[in-house]
Design a protein around this motif. Sequence first.
Motif, mmCIF file in Angstrom:
data_model
loop_
_atom_site.group_PDB
_atom_site.id
_atom_site.type_symbol
_atom_site.label_atom_id
_atom_site.label_comp_id
_atom_site.label_asym_id
_atom_site.label_seq_id
_atom_site.Cartn_x
_atom_site.Cartn_y
_atom_site.Cartn_z
ATOM 1 N N ALA A 12 53.449 38.516 40.599
ATOM 2 C CA ALA A 12 53.004 39.377 39.502
ATOM 3 C C ALA A 12 52.973 38.541 38.229
ATOM 4 O O ALA A 12 53.821 37.668 38.025
ATOM 5 N N GLY A 13 51.996 38.826 37.394
ATOM 6 C CA GLY A 13 51.910 38.053 36.167
ATOM 7 C C GLY A 13 50.860 38.574 35.213
ATOM 8 O O GLY A 13 50.169 39.561 35.488
ATOM 9 N N THR A 14 50.752 37.912 34.097
ATOM 10 C CA THR A 14 49.737 38.223 33.095
ATOM 11 C C THR A 14 49.131 36.915 32.604
ATOM 12 O O THR A 14 49.768 35.861 32.638
ATOM 13 N N ASN A 15 47.898 37.019 32.149
ATOM 14 C CA ASN A 15 47.189 35.862 31.637
ATOM 15 C C ASN A 15 46.410 36.289 30.405
ATOM 16 O O ASN A 15 45.622 37.233 30.465
ATOM 17 N N GLN A 16 46.663 35.629 29.295
ATOM 18 C CA GLN A 16 45.955 35.929 28.051
ATOM 19 C C GLN A 16 45.128 34.712 27.661
ATOM 20 O O GLN A 16 45.617 33.583 27.681
ATOM 21 N N GLY A 18 24.683 31.690 15.756
ATOM 22 C CA GLY A 18 25.774 32.651 15.708
ATOM 23 C C GLY A 18 27.097 32.059 16.109
ATOM 24 O O GLY A 18 27.195 30.916 16.578
ATOM 25 N N VAL A 19 28.127 32.853 15.921
ATOM 26 C CA VAL A 19 29.483 32.495 16.330
ATOM 27 C C VAL A 19 30.038 33.638 17.177
ATOM 28 O O VAL A 19 29.592 34.780 17.074
ATOM 29 N N PHE A 20 31.010 33.329 18.039
ATOM 30 C CA PHE A 20 31.597 34.362 18.888
ATOM 31 C C PHE A 20 33.084 34.102 19.067
ATOM 32 O O PHE A 20 33.570 32.979 18.936
ATOM 33 N N GLU A 21 33.797 35.161 19.380
ATOM 34 C CA GLU A 21 35.222 35.085 19.705
ATOM 35 C C GLU A 21 35.504 36.117 20.780
ATOM 36 O O GLU A 21 35.305 37.315 20.572
ATOM 37 N N ASN A 22 35.956 35.654 21.937
ATOM 38 C CA ASN A 22 36.224 36.525 23.079
ATOM 39 C C ASN A 22 37.698 36.436 23.455
ATOM 40 O O ASN A 22 38.236 35.334 23.597
ATOM 41 N N GLN A 23 38.329 37.578 23.620
ATOM 42 C CA GLN A 23 39.738 37.630 23.996
ATOM 43 C C GLN A 23 39.880 38.421 25.287
ATOM 44 O O GLN A 23 39.231 39.467 25.469
ATOM 45 N N TYR A 24 40.752 37.920 26.189
ATOM 46 C CA TYR A 24 40.967 38.558 27.487
ATOM 47 C C TYR A 24 42.468 38.676 27.750
ATOM 48 O O TYR A 24 43.239 37.764 27.463
ATOM 49 N N PHE A 25 42.839 39.791 28.335
ATOM 50 C CA PHE A 25 44.217 39.991 28.800
ATOM 51 C C PHE A 25 44.123 40.450 30.246
ATOM 52 O O PHE A 25 43.502 41.481 30.548
ATOM 53 N N ARG A 26 44.716 39.675 31.167
ATOM 54 C CA ARG A 26 44.519 39.909 32.599
ATOM 55 C C ARG A 26 45.857 40.059 33.324
ATOM 56 O O ARG A 26 46.437 39.060 33.767
ATOM 57 N N SER A 63 41.345 43.426 33.737
ATOM 58 C CA SER A 63 40.922 42.593 32.617
ATOM 59 C C SER A 63 40.622 43.514 31.434
ATOM 60 O O SER A 63 39.816 44.432 31.541
ATOM 61 N N ILE A 64 41.303 43.269 30.341
ATOM 62 C CA ILE A 64 41.080 44.008 29.100
ATOM 63 C C ILE A 64 40.494 43.008 28.105
ATOM 64 O O ILE A 64 41.117 41.986 27.811
ATOM 65 N N THR A 118 37.354 47.368 29.889
ATOM 66 C CA THR A 118 38.330 47.054 30.935
ATOM 67 C C THR A 118 37.622 46.926 32.273
ATOM 68 O O THR A 118 36.622 47.600 32.536
ATOM 69 N N ASN A 119 38.144 46.048 33.118
ATOM 70 C CA ASN A 119 37.721 45.922 34.507
ATOM 71 C C ASN A 119 38.954 46.069 35.394
ATOM 72 O O ASN A 119 39.968 45.402 35.151
ATOM 73 N N LEU A 120 38.870 46.925 36.389
ATOM 74 C CA LEU A 120 39.994 47.153 37.302
ATOM 75 C C LEU A 120 39.509 47.014 38.734
ATOM 76 O O LEU A 120 38.416 47.479 39.077
ATOM 77 N N SER A 121 40.317 46.395 39.577
ATOM 78 C CA SER A 121 40.011 46.332 41.008
ATOM 79 C C SER A 121 41.304 46.198 41.791
ATOM 80 O O SER A 121 42.288 45.642 41.303
ATOM 81 N N ILE A 122 41.274 46.707 43.013
ATOM 82 C CA ILE A 122 42.429 46.618 43.899
ATOM 83 C C ILE A 122 41.904 46.499 45.320
ATOM 84 O O ILE A 122 40.884 47.114 45.665
ATOM 85 N N GLN A 123 42.558 45.681 46.127
ATOM 86 C CA GLN A 123 42.089 45.477 47.498
ATOM 87 C C GLN A 123 43.245 45.511 48.488
ATOM 88 O O GLN A 123 44.004 44.564 48.603
ATOM 89 N N PRO A 124 43.411 46.612 49.219
ATOM 90 C CA PRO A 124 44.325 46.599 50.360
ATOM 91 C C PRO A 124 43.606 46.037 51.589
ATOM 92 O O PRO A 124 42.429 46.331 51.820
ATOM 93 N N GLN A 125 44.322 45.231 52.359
ATOM 94 C CA GLN A 125 43.735 44.603 53.541
ATOM 95 C C GLN A 125 44.785 44.537 54.638
ATOM 96 O O GLN A 125 45.953 44.249 54.375
ATOM 97 N N ILE A 126 44.383 44.791 55.863
ATOM 98 C CA ILE A 126 45.303 44.737 56.996
ATOM 99 C C ILE A 126 44.600 44.037 58.154
ATOM 100 O O ILE A 126 43.385 44.184 58.337
ATOM 101 N N SER A 127 45.353 43.237 58.893
ATOM 102 C CA SER A 127 44.770 42.530 60.035
ATOM 103 C C SER A 127 45.745 42.539 61.201
ATOM 104 O O SER A 127 46.969 42.572 61.022
ATOM 105 N N TYR A 128 45.166 42.495 62.393
ATOM 106 C CA TYR A 128 45.944 42.465 63.633
ATOM 107 C C TYR A 128 45.400 41.331 64.486
ATOM 108 O O TYR A 128 44.183 41.224 64.698
ATOM 109 N N THR A 129 46.295 40.462 64.970
ATOM 110 C CA THR A 129 45.894 39.327 65.793
ATOM 111 C C THR A 129 46.679 39.354 67.096
ATOM 112 O O THR A 129 47.902 39.562 67.089
#
Length: 798
Positions: free
Chosen positions: A266-270, A296-304, A330-331, A362-373
């Motif tokens: 678990a973590g955060t990234n700014q 032009g000029v731009f400034e983009n900030q992200y918090f993930r 992502s915010i 904001t962008n949100l995503s979640i991925q549950p995954q299960i496998s059987y071998t």
Amino acid sequence: MLLCSGLFTANAFGQNKLPDMQVSGRIVQENEQPLAAVSIHWKDLNTARALVQRVLTDSTGHFYLQISSRGYYQLQASFTGYKTFTLDSILVDELSASFVLPNINLVLTATNTLEDAVVIGKKAPLENRDGTIVLNVDALPSGAGSTGAELLRNLPMVSTDPEGKVTVKGKSPIILIDEKPVEMNGQQLSELLESLPGSSIEKIELMQNPPPEYAGSEGGVINIVTKKGSLGWMGRLTLTAGTIGQKSASLSLNYRDKRKTFSVVAGTNQQQLTGNNQSRRENFFTDSSNLFFSEGVFENQYFRPNFRLQGSFDITPKKQLSFSLQGNASIFDQTGVTGFTNINAEEEVWRLSNRNNNTKGTNLSIQPQISYTRFGKTKAVKLQMIAAYTPGQSESDRLFFQEFLNPSTQMAFADSTQWQNIRNESGNTSLRLNYQKPLGSDKLIFTTGAVYTLSNQDNSLRTTFFDKATGAIQISDKLSTENIFKQQVLTLRAGINYKFAETWRLAVNMQWEGTHFDITFKTAYPKATNDYINWLPSFNLRKTLNKKSNATLVYRKTIRRPGAGELNPAIDYSDPYNLRSGNPGLVPSTAHQFDLNVSWNSTKRFINGSVGFNRVSNIINRIRTLQPDGGTYALYQNVANRNEYEIGIWSGYSFNDRWRMNTSAVISYNQYGEREKKLYRYRDGSSINLNLNTHFSATSLMAFDGSVRYNAFADPQGRSRSNWSLQAGGQYKFFDRRLIVGMTAFDPINRQEIQTITTANNFRLDNYRTSYTRNYRLSLGWAIQPHKKVKPTAGKRG
């Protein structure tokens, strides 16, 4: 300075002794059943093969060794009725905890002896393993403090195109995590790579010749292998901070025993990115021409924020169940100011305007995954089932405020204020089945599989503007759209892998794909739908020339389907003078790819070369045209067919056991037909990817690395190029290697610049984008679980 110098000097000597560590492994039979009471001999090769330890495996086939001195060792496993297994030249170095050897199979045939050195704890940053390029993240001083996206750029032949997408030789690869596909759309995948902490990654593998289930991928396969930990609990806390606003924190915990593994990260990234852009367009009309400038000029900030939970459980030695849960968010807050200048044929300014943009979302995503071998009597018989579901949601609010001025900078007419609300909800479902089984003997293996994927997206664009006459906010129906995108893909495949004449191996695979997609519009546009079927054959012929070299001839027919964004006709007018949109009439692009790969490896050096030819049909590209009002409109189209000629080389050299260097170069040349050149001014062009990496271990506690990259991309209407990108890092280990301090410098000499030149029949457009990427980043990593000593099960210390 004196204190730091003293610390470095004191730790540079006396490295023959290491903190006590544990080396463990497992002995199994050919059918993967464990072997108990196998005699394990652990010998010190530095002292005339003196016996250091002798232990026996337990009832589950496991053994444990405790080591405290660095050097070269040999492991021998012997059991009545089986040939002795010998593992030579094991270098024990730079470990503070424990290391788990791969399962060792005892067989009734000839003695197994590995001639090349096996390095424990001191792996090379880059390795070549039978055509697969492996990046060992722990061996990179800058690895723990990096993101997944940054680590990918250290791989040879991997680059980022002008739109930010990861490519291999200019083509989009399939991304796997722990050999399982990441079922995400392009935006979700980009957010995942930008937020995935490098401290959670063990290694990254680039498979240039994909396995049969991914043979239809145009750009090969990238497999990100996460850390599973050693026996017992282990953990790491990592903190980073940079001079341009970068901050991140991540915590990882791993547990492993004889039957199960479990890990959570678990973590955060700014992140903050600033820069400027410039554009110069010359328009040619029938009776006149004019110039259009923007700056032009731009400034983009992200918090993930992000997390990943995963585990596996051996139900029996032949049955395994695993799961994972990946979550990303992502915010973001993006601001920009752009000035526009119109100049007539007499080089006089006749219009000025200023535009302020602000986008929050904001962008949100979640991925549950299960496998059987499930394995059969031997590991060669394998059945695997994988199921995944990825819901996602993104929403953004854009504000556009524009002023229109005359040449004297006085207000020409009323300003404009507009808002956009963009909302996308998605859900991707996939079911995969893979099966392989030897036919008659291990020389002939049959493989088959099936994949079903269902992708849904609900897209909404709502545009409003401020009506000054009434003082009210009005909805613009013309600039608002809603649509539902649905795509279903069914894939069936079958193939064989045959080894003959001892040094030859042939793999043949046939894949059938059926695709259906439709886009239903609630307003403005008719429903768009398409169905197509593709047969995708592939073969791989490999010849082992000698112990050091081999050659492989590969043919694959690949497919690139248009994405939802490329199909969506909603107009993006964030830049009112350069509009763009998708095209629901697109069809997939297919390619016949031929490659000849040659590999030569020795103890100190390796060289891998390839030449290739691709015949690509219905290329999907964004084509820009000039509009009557002087602006341009970019639309995705199936532009043409083309021939691609490729040549690549990747090589490495070890000057000694401390200093290694790797380099790669890929050059491709695109050739279009004469008709396209005459009608649309398409042009032949070359793409170039250059990469140089070096790694130096000053001591077992101190190491440095560096990389240099350059990319240039050809386009039917021009080309894009970036300047040289530089990165250099170093790390030092304190407190019995529990604390790792790293420093990385990004672009210390220059800033990142991208220049894109677009030329059509009636205009020429030059775009320049500069990002202030110069950054000095400090990273701190702390191993929160101390090493636990394990007493040998039998034998004595020598």
